[in-house]
Design an enzyme around this catalytic site. Sequence first.
Site, PDB file in Angstrom:
ATOM      1  N   SER A  40      45.692  56.974  20.083  1.00  0.00           N
ATOM      2  CA  SER A  40      44.264  57.191  19.866  1.00  0.00           C
ATOM      3  C   SER A  40      43.788  58.256  20.836  1.00  0.00           C
ATOM      4  CB  SER A  40      43.515  55.877  20.137  1.00  0.00           C
ATOM      5  OG  SER A  40      42.118  56.071  20.240  1.00  0.00           O
ATOM      6  N   TYR A  89      41.686  48.268  24.807  1.00  0.00           N
ATOM      7  CA  TYR A  89      42.215  49.223  23.823  1.00  0.00           C
ATOM      8  C   TYR A  89      42.749  50.482  24.515  1.00  0.00           C
ATOM      9  CZ  TYR A  89      42.167  51.941  19.427  1.00  0.00           C
ATOM     10  OH  TYR A  89      42.511  52.701  18.330  1.00  0.00           O
TER      11      TYR A  89
END
Length: 269
Positions: free
Chosen positions: A154, A167
């Site tokens: 990401s 995350y």
Amino acid sequence: MGRVEGKVAFITGAARGQGRSHALRLAQEGADIIAVDLCDHIPNVQYPSATEADLAETVRQVEALDRRIIASKVDVRDRAAMKKAIDDGVAQLGHLDIVVANAGICVIAAWDETTEDIFDQTIATNVKGVWNTVSLTAPHLVAAGGGSMVLTSSAAGIKGLPFLSAYVTAKHGVVGIMRSYATELAEYNIRVNTLHPTGVDTPMGDMPDNPFGPLLEKHPSLGGMLANLLPIQITQPVDQSNAVLFLASDEARYITSTELTVDAGNTRY
């Protein structure tokens, strides 16, 4: 002739969103697919989970492209179930050439509201799940004489996006898995790279009720970190799938241990 004609790809999180898009894009270019997805809810996740009906729809769409697909309901955290799904799929389709470790979860929460459960669930799915995928498929790629692994990280795997501490930690961990396996598997002609999207128009990327909203109202100075350099708010799944296809194809035959950003410039802020 397709860019991955005759190849077999294993894809996690394939029931919908980016995973389904990856399956379809690779199938369009000639690949057969082994697909897995949890198809169940994980506590604390703020968006609806994929279902078995979603996975069945992925199967329908791949088969409509006249490609073969073996699909099963599997939790990437369950190593034994993953091994069975991979081995069974390879036994039916004959070999394995491409691995796309796409499955992951995301919980938006301030640092002081990120519970132990949220942290543990995120690490187990987004890090252990990727490790299970890579380590269990690697022997099949060795047997095939080489191949390509694409691990979905990401923009949060490159910079510290706010309200995503679990995350961000996990997606940085995915980069660590990529770098270590790219080093050790290179002698077998196996390439390992990470993909770093900005927001993607999926249930994860477009959560209901925008959990970022109230947090940004309290901490407005952090909002700029979420902005893209290009004048778009969100990418489409196929934008990420085109990058997966490139990394899986012979066009990228000498690209390994690389972080490929399809992030509209988000990580350049």
